[in-house]
Design a protein around this motif. Structure first.
Motif, PDB file in Angstrom:
ATOM      1  N   LEU A   1      26.171  50.893  47.144  1.00 49.62           N
ATOM      2  CA  LEU A   1      25.640  51.896  46.231  1.00 49.62           C
ATOM      3  C   LEU A   1      26.513  52.116  45.001  1.00 49.62           C
ATOM      4  CD1 LEU A   1      24.353  54.444  48.876  1.00 49.62           C
ATOM      5  CD2 LEU A   1      22.976  52.978  47.400  1.00 49.62           C
ATOM      6  N   ASN A   2      27.727  51.580  45.015  1.00 55.67           N
ATOM      7  CA  ASN A   2      28.563  51.678  43.811  1.00 55.67           C
ATOM      8  C   ASN A   2      28.494  50.403  42.977  1.00 55.67           C
ATOM      9  OD1 ASN A   2      29.952  50.338  45.860  1.00 55.67           O
ATOM     10  ND2 ASN A   2      31.956  50.902  45.061  1.00 55.67           N
ATOM     11  N   PHE A   3      27.594  49.487  43.341  1.00 54.51           N
ATOM     12  CA  PHE A   3      27.353  48.297  42.535  1.00 54.51           C
ATOM     13  C   PHE A   3      26.168  48.568  41.596  1.00 54.51           C
ATOM     14  CE2 PHE A   3      29.215  44.744  45.443  1.00 54.51           C
ATOM     15  CZ  PHE A   3      30.434  45.405  45.426  1.00 54.51           C
ATOM     16  N   LYS A   4      26.271  48.104  40.373  1.00 55.72           N
ATOM     17  CA  LYS A   4      25.241  48.395  39.376  1.00 55.72           C
ATOM     18  C   LYS A   4      24.107  47.380  39.390  1.00 55.72           C
ATOM     19  CE  LYS A   4      28.361  50.907  36.286  1.00 55.72           C
ATOM     20  NZ  LYS A   4      28.936  50.991  34.926  1.00 55.72           N
ATOM     21  N   LYS A   5      24.301  46.266  40.073  1.00 53.59           N
ATOM     22  CA  LYS A   5      23.223  45.280  40.170  1.00 53.59           C
ATOM     23  C   LYS A   5      23.252  44.651  41.561  1.00 53.59           C
ATOM     24  CE  LYS A   5      26.047  41.609  38.084  1.00 53.59           C
ATOM     25  NZ  LYS A   5      26.116  40.595  36.996  1.00 53.59           N
ATOM     26  N   ASP A   6      22.156  43.983  41.891  1.00 51.46           N
ATOM     27  CA  ASP A   6      22.046  43.378  43.212  1.00 51.46           C
ATOM     28  C   ASP A   6      23.136  42.340  43.433  1.00 51.46           C
ATOM     29  OD1 ASP A   6      19.900  44.916  43.878  1.00 51.46           O
ATOM     30  OD2 ASP A   6      18.386  43.345  43.641  1.00 51.46           O
ATOM     31  N   GLU A   7      23.475  42.150  44.706  1.00 52.76           N
ATOM     32  CA  GLU A   7      24.453  41.147  45.090  1.00 52.76           C
ATOM     33  C   GLU A   7      23.759  39.803  45.279  1.00 52.76           C
ATOM     34  OE1 GLU A   7      27.592  42.804  47.890  1.00 52.76           O
ATOM     35  OE2 GLU A   7      25.995  44.271  48.165  1.00 52.76           O
TER      36      GLU A   7
ATOM     37  N   TRP B   1      19.931  40.730  55.084  1.00 55.32           N
ATOM     38  CA  TRP B   1      21.055  41.658  55.143  1.00 55.32           C
ATOM     39  C   TRP B   1      22.355  40.896  54.934  1.00 55.32           C
ATOM     40  CZ3 TRP B   1      24.407  41.197  59.471  1.00 55.32           C
ATOM     41  CH2 TRP B   1      23.908  40.507  60.577  1.00 55.32           C
ATOM     42  N   TYR B   2      23.411  41.637  54.630  1.00 61.42           N
ATOM     43  CA  TYR B   2      24.704  41.039  54.311  1.00 61.42           C
ATOM     44  C   TYR B   2      25.480  40.766  55.598  1.00 61.42           C
ATOM     45  CZ  TYR B   2      29.494  40.638  52.552  1.00 61.42           C
ATOM     46  OH  TYR B   2      30.761  40.201  52.286  1.00 61.42           O
ATOM     47  N   TRP B   3      25.609  39.480  55.940  1.00 59.06           N
ATOM     48  CA  TRP B   3      26.222  39.087  57.208  1.00 59.06           C
ATOM     49  C   TRP B   3      27.539  38.328  57.024  1.00 59.06           C
ATOM     50  CZ3 TRP B   3      26.637  33.816  57.105  1.00 59.06           C
ATOM     51  CH2 TRP B   3      25.746  33.119  56.296  1.00 59.06           C
ATOM     52  N   GLU B   4      27.946  38.070  55.799  1.00 56.24           N
ATOM     53  CA  GLU B   4      29.102  37.213  55.534  1.00 56.24           C
ATOM     54  C   GLU B   4      30.380  37.709  56.195  1.00 56.24           C
ATOM     55  OE1 GLU B   4      31.857  35.832  51.709  1.00 56.24           O
ATOM     56  OE2 GLU B   4      29.771  36.426  51.381  1.00 56.24           O
ATOM     57  N   GLU B   5      30.729  38.980  55.980  1.00 61.51           N
ATOM     58  CA  GLU B   5      31.975  39.512  56.535  1.00 61.51           C
ATOM     59  C   GLU B   5      31.980  39.436  58.057  1.00 61.51           C
ATOM     60  OE1 GLU B   5      33.632  43.910  57.349  1.00 61.51           O
ATOM     61  OE2 GLU B   5      33.418  43.470  55.208  1.00 61.51           O
ATOM     62  N   LEU B   6      30.898  39.879  58.666  1.00 60.35           N
ATOM     63  CA  LEU B   6      30.780  39.861  60.121  1.00 60.35           C
ATOM     64  C   LEU B   6      30.893  38.442  60.655  1.00 60.35           C
ATOM     65  CD1 LEU B   6      29.889  41.020  62.932  1.00 60.35           C
ATOM     66  CD2 LEU B   6      27.536  40.649  62.168  1.00 60.35           C
ATOM     67  N   ALA B   7      30.088  37.539  60.144  1.00 62.92           N
ATOM     68  CA  ALA B   7      29.994  36.204  60.726  1.00 62.92           C
ATOM     69  C   ALA B   7      31.281  35.406  60.548  1.00 62.92           C
ATOM     70  CB  ALA B   7      28.810  35.456  60.112  1.00 62.92           C
ATOM     71  N   THR B   8      31.809  35.346  59.328  1.00 67.38           N
ATOM     72  CA  THR B   8      33.003  34.530  59.100  1.00 67.38           C
ATOM     73  C   THR B   8      34.197  35.060  59.874  1.00 67.38           C
ATOM     74  OG1 THR B   8      33.522  35.791  57.084  1.00 67.38           O
ATOM     75  CG2 THR B   8      32.269  33.755  56.816  1.00 67.38           C
ATOM     76  N   SER B   9      34.395  36.372  59.859  1.00 71.13           N
ATOM     77  CA  SER B   9      35.565  36.932  60.540  1.00 71.13           C
ATOM     78  C   SER B   9      35.454  36.795  62.052  1.00 71.13           C
ATOM     79  CB  SER B   9      35.750  38.398  60.155  1.00 71.13           C
ATOM     80  OG  SER B   9      34.655  39.191  60.590  1.00 71.13           O
ATOM     81  N   TYR B  10      34.249  37.008  62.602  1.00 72.15           N
ATOM     82  CA  TYR B  10      34.089  36.879  64.046  1.00 72.15           C
ATOM     83  C   TYR B  10      34.267  35.432  64.489  1.00 72.15           C
ATOM     84  CZ  TYR B  10      32.608  41.673  65.104  1.00 72.15           C
ATOM     85  OH  TYR B  10      32.586  43.036  65.311  1.00 72.15           O
TER      86      TYR B  10
END
Length: 795
Positions: free
Chosen positions: A440-446, A454-463
């Motif tokens: 919500l603090n980003f001004k444009k879409d990722e 959904w955003y899975w990058e952090e979860l998947a790579t770290s796990y």
């Protein structure tokens, strides 16, 4: 507590909760909901008469009644609700509008979960679908096994809320019950999980005696409860600061002192040993001791954490330990350090460094030396703390609540070596975050929003990384930020998202999770901490209630429902989790420290092989040296220019033993930690060295890796058409003793996918949905964020 992330406040519009208030009065909404409760209860009676399990519907009814009560409280206390919305920056400008809408929003969502419950149970009664009975958690008798929690001889996935109605007693079954997790009904008794018992610096008095009143909070826990204990590292007693004026230098957000300070270390060593002795063999320690809440020490200039006094300077103790580290690193040759740093120090005792360090120095020797030392000093701290604990409790399970973005993001000034700390503790620990929409603090879409649901990058790579480092450990996410986080939440979060994220996390190794957070008291009011003026050191807490699961009946219910499903199929899930990782990505912290975009580059390759029917693996110097190299078929090296001699030697040893290394270009592995050219590169030895010389793109690298690892790949194939060039379905497969296959498919994509299953060797298959009993054949469609658990037979 909630991970803070980027603290830059912005005011963003959020999707408004849809209500039926324009066409239906509030009393009508509630009347409709109550009528549907009666309808579902009638169906439950019919189902029970046929000996069908209705645990899922009991939970639907409980949440429906609770949230109708909450909606009434919110309506009657409209200004208090507006104040809660005002406390969260992105909602601040809409506080009045949202406060007016939230009662009807909750009533509408109650009707939705009741409608879904009525539809599903009707299908169960008619025989259209079949379900496994819910397998509840036995919180009294669950134990920590070798690499999983075990209940009644079977794996069990534990769930609860990290923070739960603070101020309510553990005996309050209106808060501690089957539906909110952590409860097993044993006759007349309830056994709630104990957590958030803070072991802190104030337990030890200046004269060496113990603060017995505070110690009772640790020792006074009923031994009928399974739980965990946490080391709360925020405060320092005045007597330490009086004796050691530098004790707070080099503090971090959630570690309020200098970990190099001798008095701090002595104090915490005594506390760890004593609390270990006092809680040894008690059920409250079965889930282990969390040695730190979100440890990090960001030490680069202009980082968001600096407003919380994190690493604004370092103590003389930290500097002197750095000098000693440098002396050893440079084998006593100050001239070599001066050449590297462009400095003119007379000796190591006179070395100085400015902390926080300038980001402009990234990629230079001074940046590398500081950040490698910074990681080593935190390893030393936690090694000491764990060692002292185990003097008091030799069998103590331990974990660290590591923020997974310490691995997945590019920043490396935080002092956290995820591999070393994962190796150190007996359990994997984390507090992974995901989100269904952009921050919500980003001004444009990722960028991910173009392709994924959904955003899975952090979860998947770290796990995948942590499970590669320690494949045989329990994995405890002690503060899961899947439902909301500091800079993400969505009032109308989808139930499908909740289902998808918990399936993926559990399939990737998660054995226990505590969601953030439950803050409703039984009357519907916010918990004690959130009433009145909310003035917290970490302002994220004040805004945590607004837009969270505490206002979302559909999401609170979905969390419990997905855990019911996961535990009903725990043995199948564990079987698939143990699937081999045939392709390993080589990870070097040396390159991660030196390069500004290393992890972003690495994710592009990870993403390419994430959808091929097997879990992605990682290889590091330590993994190659310590683990059986036959656990994988090939190692991929991609855009990894900086490696130490030891890392290069590990890869060469793997080749010498007959391994396969795929090297993307001659630039990879070419430089040492200081950017100096290695005198010699890899040779094939007894193995196979494939040097692509920078000519292959990601698709070609993937195809080559699959070819070189073909013998270790699944016997099944899955083809996907979703209207785009990006795959979206992550899947796993394991062959069973009877020749059939267990398959999990999770559509992370933005679009529905048309899928076809087959045998690579030829021949057709037929799939049965284990969660519904429906026969799907070999071709079927899976909606975005849809999940399937299949039994597949050759025909």
């Amino acid at each position: 507590m909630s991970g803070c992330g980027d603290r830059t406040a912005t005011s963003q519009s959020v999707s408004k909760p849809e209500t039926q208030s324009a066409t239906m009065a509030v009393s009508e909404l509630e009347k409709t909901a109550l009528g549907k409760i009666k309808q579902l209860e009638s169906l439950m009676a019919d189902a029970q008469a046929k000996s069908l399990d209705v645990t899922r519907e009991e939970t639907v009814i409980w949440f429906a009644k609770e949230f109708l009560k909450y909606a009434n409280w919110d309506e009657q206390n409209r200004d208090a609700v507006a104040y809660m919305f005002e406390a969260y920056g992105p909602y601040r400008n809409q506080k009045d509008e949202l406060a007016d809408q939230i009662p009807d929003f909750q009533r509408t969502k109650v009707i939705e979960i009741l409608d879904a419950g009525i539809e599903e149970l009707s299908q169960v009664i008619s025989g259209e679908i079949t379900r496994r009975p819910v397998r509840k958690v036995d919180w009294q008798n669950t134990v920590a096994g070798d690499n999983m929690f075990v209940s009644e001889g079977k794996p069990i996935f534990l769930y609860d809320y990290f923070s739960k109605s603070v101020g309510r007693p553990l005996s309050d079954e209106r808060v501690y019950n089957d539906h909110l997790g952590a409860i097993y009904h044993g006759g007349e008794n309830l056994y709630p999980v104990d957590h958030d018992r803070a072991i802190n610096s104030f337990l030890l008095n200046e004269d060496g005696s113990w603060n017995e009143e505070l110690m009772k909070e640790v020792t006074g826990i009923s031994d009928e409860n399974i739980g965990f204990l946490i080391y709360w590292n925020m405060g320092l007693p005045e007597w330490i600061e009086q004796q050691e004026p530098e004790a707070r230098k080099g503090r971090s957000l959630f570690t309020g002192y200098d970990i190099d300070n001798p008095l701090v270390r002595e104090t915490w060593g005594k506390i760890a040993k004593k609390t270990g002795e006092l809680t040894k063999d008690k059920k409250v320690s079965r889930m282990g001791y969390i040695l730190s809440n979100e440890p990090h020490w960001y030490s680069e200039k202009n980082h968001w954490s600096h407003q919380f006094k994190e690493m604004n300077s370092i103590s003389s103790y930290t500097l002197n330990k750095f000098r000693t580290w440098l002396n050893k690193k440079y084998a006593g040759e100050i001239s070599q350090l001066n050449d590297n740093w462009g400095s003119n120090f007379a000796d190591f005792d006179s070395v100085e460094i400015e902390i926080p360090i300038d980001r402009a120095t990234r990629g230079t020797p001074i940046w590398y030396d500081w950040n490698r030392y910074h990681m080593d000093r935190s390893i030393d701290w936690f090694t000491y703390l764990q060692g002292e604990l185990r003097k008091g409790n030799p069998e103590a399970h331990t974990s660290l609540k590591i923020m997974p973005n310490m691995f997945s993001e590019n920043t490396r000034s935080h002092g956290i070596d995820v591999e070393a700390l994962t190796e150190l503790t007996s359990m994997i620990g984390d507090d992974a975050q995901t989100r269904e929409k952009r921050k919500l603090n980003f001004k444009k879409d990722e960028e991910w929003q173009s392709h994924y649901g959904w955003y899975w990058e952090e979860l998947a790579t770290s796990y995948d990384f942590m499970e590669s480092v320690s494949p045989n450990k329990i994995h405890f996410n002690s503060e899961s930020h899947f439902l909301s986080a500091s800079w993400w939440r969505e009032l109308d979060t989808s139930v499908d998202y909740v289902n998808s994220v918990y399936w993926l996390a559990t399939m990737q190794g998660m054995d226990a999770n505590l969601a953030w957070f439950w803050a409703r008291d039984p009357d519907g009011s916010p918990e004690d901490r959130l009433e009145g003026t909310m003035d917290f050191f970490d302002p994220a807490l004040a805004g945590s209630f607004a837009g969270s699961n505490n206002q979302q009946p559909h999401i609170a219910n979905a969390y419990t429902q997905v855990m019911y499903d996961l535990n009903s199929f725990s043995e199948e899930i564990v079987a698939m989790r143990e699937q081999r990782r045939p392709i390993r990505l080589f990870h070097s912290e040396t390159s991660a420290i030196n390069k500004p975009n290393h992890m972003t580059q690495q994710f592009k390759l990870y993403e390419k092989i994430f959808f091929d029917g097997f879990p992605v693996g990682y290889a590091t110097e330590k993994i190659i040296k310590k683990q059986d190299n036959s656990l994988w078929d090939s190692i991929l090296v991609y855009k990894t220019e900086f490696v130490t001699k030891a890392e290069l030697a590990a890869l060469q040893a793997y080749l010498n033993q007959g391994g396969t290394v795929i090297l993307d270009s001659s630039e990879s592995l070419s430089k040492d930690e200081y950017g100096q050219k290695h005198k010699q590169g890899l040779t094939k030895g007894k193995g196979k060295l494939i040097n692509l010389n920078g000519k292959a793109d990601l698709d070609e690298i993937r195809q080559l890796a699959l070819k070189e690892s073909a013998a270790g790949l699944p016997e099944l194939s899955l083809t996907e058409e979703n209207g785009t060039a990006h795959k979206g379905c992550n899947w796993r497969v394991v062959k069973q003793a009877d020749g059939s296959y267990l398959v999990n498919i999770n559509n992370l994509g933005k679009h529905a996918a048309k899928l076809n299953l087959g045998l690579k060797a030829g021949g057709k298959v037929s799939a049965t949905d284990l969660m519904t009993g429906r026969t799907l054949g070999d071709s079927f469609e899976l909606k975005s964020k849809g999940v399937l658990l299949l039994k597949v037979n050759a025909i």
